[in-house]
Design a protein around this motif. Structure first.
Motif, PDB file in Angstrom:
ATOM      1  N   ASP A   1       0.834  -1.213   0.000  1.00 37.08           N
ATOM      2  CA  ASP A   1       0.000   0.000   0.000  1.00 37.08           C
ATOM      3  C   ASP A   1       0.865   1.258   0.000  1.00 37.08           C
ATOM      4  O   ASP A   1       0.567   2.234  -0.707  1.00 37.08           O
ATOM      5  N   VAL A   2       1.935   1.246   0.800  1.00 42.10           N
ATOM      6  CA  VAL A   2       2.847   2.398   0.871  1.00 42.10           C
ATOM      7  C   VAL A   2       3.475   2.662  -0.493  1.00 42.10           C
ATOM      8  O   VAL A   2       3.528   3.808  -0.969  1.00 42.10           O
ATOM      9  N   LEU A   3       3.958   1.602  -1.139  1.00 41.08           N
ATOM     10  CA  LEU A   3       4.625   1.754  -2.434  1.00 41.08           C
ATOM     11  C   LEU A   3       3.648   2.216  -3.516  1.00 41.08           C
ATOM     12  O   LEU A   3       3.980   3.085  -4.338  1.00 41.08           O
ATOM     13  N   LYS A   4       2.451   1.656  -3.524  1.00 43.97           N
ATOM     14  CA  LYS A   4       1.449   2.068  -4.520  1.00 43.97           C
ATOM     15  C   LYS A   4       1.056   3.531  -4.324  1.00 43.97           C
ATOM     16  O   LYS A   4       0.893   4.278  -5.299  1.00 43.97           O
ATOM     17  N   THR A   5       0.924   3.932  -3.058  1.00 42.11           N
ATOM     18  CA  THR A   5       0.573   5.322  -2.759  1.00 42.11           C
ATOM     19  C   THR A   5       1.671   6.270  -3.223  1.00 42.11           C
ATOM     20  O   THR A   5       1.398   7.332  -3.811  1.00 42.11           O
ATOM     21  N   LYS A   6       2.918   5.883  -2.992  1.00 43.47           N
ATOM     22  CA  LYS A   6       4.030   6.743  -3.400  1.00 43.47           C
ATOM     23  C   LYS A   6       4.133   6.818  -4.923  1.00 43.47           C
ATOM     24  O   LYS A   6       4.423   7.889  -5.475  1.00 43.47           O
ATOM     25  N   ILE A   7       3.895   5.706  -5.599  1.00 42.16           N
ATOM     26  CA  ILE A   7       3.939   5.705  -7.066  1.00 42.16           C
ATOM     27  C   ILE A   7       2.889   6.653  -7.637  1.00 42.16           C
ATOM     28  O   ILE A   7       3.164   7.429  -8.563  1.00 42.16           O
ATOM     29  N   LYS A   8       1.689   6.599  -7.081  1.00 35.22           N
ATOM     30  CA  LYS A   8       0.622   7.503  -7.542  1.00 35.22           C
ATOM     31  C   LYS A   8       1.011   8.960  -7.292  1.00 35.22           C
ATOM     32  O   LYS A   8       0.829   9.832  -8.160  1.00 35.22           O
ATOM     33  N   CYS A   9       1.564   9.207  -6.114  1.00 29.45           N
ATOM     34  CA  CYS A   9       1.977  10.567  -5.763  1.00 29.45           C
ATOM     35  C   CYS A   9       3.076  11.068  -6.695  1.00 29.45           C
ATOM     36  O   CYS A   9       3.036  12.212  -7.171  1.00 29.45           O
ATOM     37  N   LEU A  10       4.053  10.213  -6.977  1.00 30.85           N
ATOM     38  CA  LEU A  10       5.157  10.600  -7.863  1.00 30.85           C
ATOM     39  C   LEU A  10       4.664  10.854  -9.283  1.00 30.85           C
ATOM     40  O   LEU A  10       5.097  11.814  -9.941  1.00 30.85           O
ATOM     41  N   ASN A  11       3.768  10.010  -9.761  1.00 33.66           N
ATOM     42  CA  ASN A  11       3.211  10.218 -11.105  1.00 33.66           C
ATOM     43  C   ASN A  11       2.483  11.552 -11.193  1.00 33.66           C
ATOM     44  O   ASN A  11       2.602  12.281 -12.190  1.00 33.66           O
ATOM     45  N   ASP A  12       1.727  11.882 -10.143  1.00 35.83           N
ATOM     46  CA  ASP A  12       1.008  13.163 -10.122  1.00 35.83           C
ATOM     47  C   ASP A  12       1.988  14.337 -10.118  1.00 35.83           C
ATOM     48  O   ASP A  12       1.787  15.333 -10.838  1.00 35.83           O
ATOM     49  N   MET A  13       3.044  14.232  -9.319  1.00 38.22           N
ATOM     50  CA  MET A  13       4.019  15.325  -9.230  1.00 38.22           C
ATOM     51  C   MET A  13       4.811  15.465 -10.527  1.00 38.22           C
ATOM     52  O   MET A  13       5.144  16.583 -10.946  1.00 38.22           O
ATOM     53  N   ILE A  14       5.119  14.350 -11.168  1.00 34.92           N
ATOM     54  CA  ILE A  14       5.831  14.405 -12.451  1.00 34.92           C
ATOM     55  C   ILE A  14       4.958  15.083 -13.507  1.00 34.92           C
ATOM     56  O   ILE A  14       5.426  15.946 -14.273  1.00 34.92           O
ATOM     57  N   ARG A  15       3.694  14.698 -13.532  1.00 36.89           N
ATOM     58  CA  ARG A  15       2.763  15.291 -14.503  1.00 36.89           C
ATOM     59  C   ARG A  15       2.604  16.791 -14.250  1.00 36.89           C
ATOM     60  O   ARG A  15       2.622  17.597 -15.192  1.00 36.89           O
ATOM     61  N   GLU A  16       2.485  17.165 -12.992  1.00 36.81           N
ATOM     62  CA  GLU A  16       2.337  18.580 -12.642  1.00 36.81           C
ATOM     63  C   GLU A  16       3.591  19.374 -13.010  1.00 36.81           C
ATOM     64  O   GLU A  16       3.504  20.490 -13.545  1.00 36.81           O
ATOM     65  N   THR A  17       4.751  18.799 -12.731  1.00 37.92           N
ATOM     66  CA  THR A  17       6.012  19.476 -13.055  1.00 37.92           C
ATOM     67  C   THR A  17       6.185  19.623 -14.560  1.00 37.92           C
ATOM     68  O   THR A  17       6.642  20.674 -15.052  1.00 37.92           O
ATOM     69  N   MET A  18       5.834  18.582 -15.308  1.00 37.36           N
ATOM     70  CA  MET A  18       5.931  18.644 -16.768  1.00 37.36           C
ATOM     71  C   MET A  18       5.012  19.726 -17.331  1.00 37.36           C
ATOM     72  O   MET A  18       5.383  20.452 -18.267  1.00 37.36           O
ATOM     73  N   ASN A  19       3.818  19.842 -16.762  1.00 41.59           N
ATOM     74  CA  ASN A  19       2.879  20.881 -17.217  1.00 41.59           C
ATOM     75  C   ASN A  19       3.448  22.274 -16.972  1.00 41.59           C
ATOM     76  O   ASN A  19       3.329  23.170 -17.819  1.00 41.59           O
ATOM     77  N   LYS A  20       4.078  22.450 -15.811  1.00 43.02           N
ATOM     78  CA  LYS A  20       4.677  23.749 -15.496  1.00 43.02           C
ATOM     79  C   LYS A  20       5.805  24.074 -16.465  1.00 43.02           C
ATOM     80  O   LYS A  20       5.944  25.218 -16.924  1.00 43.02           O
ATOM     81  N   ILE A  21       6.615  23.063 -16.771  1.00 39.79           N
ATOM     82  CA  ILE A  21       7.731  23.273 -17.702  1.00 39.79           C
ATOM     83  C   ILE A  21       7.209  23.619 -19.089  1.00 39.79           C
ATOM     84  O   ILE A  21       7.704  24.546 -19.757  1.00 39.79           O
ATOM     85  N   ASN A  22       6.176  22.908 -19.533  1.00 37.72           N
ATOM     86  CA  ASN A  22       5.603  23.157 -20.861  1.00 37.72           C
ATOM     87  C   ASN A  22       4.968  24.544 -20.941  1.00 37.72           C
ATOM     88  O   ASN A  22       5.116  25.262 -21.944  1.00 37.72           O
ATOM     89  N   ASN A  23       4.256  24.925 -19.885  1.00 39.32           N
ATOM     90  CA  ASN A  23       3.623  26.252 -19.868  1.00 39.32           C
ATOM     91  C   ASN A  23       4.665  27.361 -19.868  1.00 39.32           C
ATOM     92  O   ASN A  23       4.487  28.411 -20.500  1.00 39.32           O
ATOM     93  N   LYS A  24       5.763  27.113 -19.161  1.00 34.91           N
ATOM     94  CA  LYS A  24       6.830  28.108 -19.105  1.00 34.91           C
ATOM     95  C   LYS A  24       7.478  28.280 -20.468  1.00 34.91           C
ATOM     96  O   LYS A  24       7.833  29.390 -20.878  1.00 34.91           O
ATOM     97  N   GLU A  25       7.639  27.165 -21.187  1.00 31.70           N
ATOM     98  CA  GLU A  25       8.249  27.225 -22.517  1.00 31.70           C
ATOM     99  C   GLU A  25       7.343  27.948 -23.511  1.00 31.70           C
ATOM    100  O   GLU A  25       7.810  28.655 -24.404  1.00 31.70           O
ATOM    101  N   LYS A  26       6.027  27.766 -23.347  1.00 29.57           N
ATOM    102  CA  LYS A  26       5.077  28.428 -24.253  1.00 29.57           C
ATOM    103  C   LYS A  26       5.077  29.934 -24.041  1.00 29.57           C
ATOM    104  O   LYS A  26       4.921  30.714 -24.980  1.00 29.57           O
ATOM    105  N   ASN A  27       5.218  30.316 -22.774  1.00 30.29           N
ATOM    106  CA  ASN A  27       5.217  31.747 -22.461  1.00 30.29           C
ATOM    107  C   ASN A  27       6.577  32.382 -22.740  1.00 30.29           C
ATOM    108  O   ASN A  27       6.696  33.578 -22.861  1.00 30.29           O
TER     109      ASN A  27
END
Length: 383
Positions: free
Chosen positions: A357-383
């Motif tokens: 359960d701990v590992l699955k929870t962390k994987i979900k959290c990491l995937n969310d943070m990676i996706r959020e960080t990628m969105n920020k990077i992409n938005n920054k590049e567009k601007n």
């Protein structure tokens, strides 16, 4: 064709005649040849025996050397192979040498009458030589450390603790008096300023030394948790150590579903390695080079668990593999509360399920943070 038939007949007749006259034939003896053959045969046999004896002696010496090196305890410091020059490391070095020198056999006596060993140290991985079962209780001195996310709470977890001057002196004395080449660590969850007494967890950890290089300078010591212990009666509390009765803490509940337990262990291996990969990706996106380097140094789960169980008697303690697998999956991934629970429970199956359960929870959290960080990077590049 005719010549061939005549020739064949001639040969047949000769062989036939020799067969008839065989009893009347005599051959001159060649005594020189016989003696030479006998001498050669004897010499070869002698050389062969010498060769076999030499090979046996080499194999015996190699076996003794391997056994000696396996039992020899090395001082875990970086950058030196000779005798250290600083105070406490030098004292520990001499204790180790007393143990290592006693490994040499006394060749003047029979194997049954070997010279008495001056010192025989026990490493944390072999502590069951002293604590033969969870029912055995012994009084030991524990070194207190403030509880944190990096504390060596669980088996396999590496941590750095800092020993003050008085702690260093106590450590050397404890190794010398108990013959245990390790350190018992007790975890202080809270320190009451009014009563001047620490509140400690109900369990302690026996750790092995990973690196003692800075013992005499900063007092920083890198250790790795090996065995859990349950704290019984507290005998005394001082500024340096806490003396208490300890007993080995092992999982005692029977495995109810071995097949599911095996499957959970395989699942933990996959999830653990995936967690490390995702965490590496996330820290790379953050340009956090320090964390990236630390994550890269982590072992794959298969190598990690192999290291943990290399001293386990698999036939006698097979369940220890499952027990240690649950702990190994938590090292970089669980919070303090989860690790404390994992240390105190004696149910292997429950620990494995919580680890998943701990590992699955962390994987979900990491995937969310990676996706959020990628969105920020992409938005920054567009601007």
């Amino acid at each position: 064709m005719a010549q061939f038939l005549v020739f064949s007949k001639h040969i047949d007749e000769m062989m036939f005649e020799c067969g008839i006259c065989r009893d009347n034939l005599s051959f001159p003896s060649n005594s020189n040849l016989a003696s030479r053959l006998q001498y050669t045969s004897g010499k070869e046999a002698e050389n062969l025996l010498k060769k076999v004896a030499n090979e046996a002696q080499k194999a015996n010496l190699k076996s003794k050397l391997i056994k000696y090196n396996l039992n020899r305890i090395r001082l875990p410091i970086v950058g030196r192979v000779m005798k250290p020059e600083t105070k406490y490391l030098q004292k520990i070095y001499y204790i180790l040498e007393e143990n290592n020198n006693s490994l040499n056999e006394n060749k003047l006596t029979d194997p049954e009458n070997q010279k008495k060993r001056i010192r025989e140290l026990v490493e944390p991985t072999n502590i069951t030589k002293l604590f033969t079962s969870p029912s055995v209780t012994k009084c030991v001195s524990m070194f207190p450390t403030m509880l944190s996310s990096k504390s060596p709470l669980i088996p396999g977890q590496e941590s750095t603790i800092v020993l003050q001057e008085e702690h260093r002196e106590y450590l050397v004395n404890e190794i010398r008096e108990t013959n245990i080449f390790g350190i018992f660590v007790v975890f202080v969850s809270k320190y009451d300023q009014g009563s001047q007494k620490p509140e400690v967890l109900p369990n302690a950890t026996l750790c092995e030394f990973v690196d003692l290089t800075q013992l005499d300078t900063s007092g920083r010591v890198t250790v790795r948790g090996v065995e859990r212990f349950k704290i019984g009666n507290v005998i005394s509390i001082s500024d340096a150590v806490i003396q208490a009765e300890l007993s080995l803490l092992r999982d005692s509940e029977t495995i109810r579903n071995p097949q599911m337990t095996e499957e959970n262990c395989r699942t933990i291996e996959k999830l653990y390695d995936k967690c490390n990969l995702l965490e590496l990706e996330y820290r790379s996106l953050q340009n956090n080079e320090e964390d990236v380097e630390l994550i890269r140094k982590r072992s794959k789960f298969g190598d990690k668990i192999s290291k943990l169980i290399e001293h386990v008697d698999i036939e006698r303690e097979r369940n220890m593999i499952y027990e240690l697998t649950g702990f190994a999956g938590l090292e970089y991934n669980a919070d303090i509360e989860t690790k404390i629970w994992a240390c105190n429970t004696n149910n292997t199956e429950n620990r494995l399920e919580v680890t998943i359960d701990v590992l699955k929870t962390k994987i979900k959290c990491l995937n969310d943070m990676i996706r959020e960080t990628m969105n920020k990077i992409n938005n920054k590049e567009k601007n």
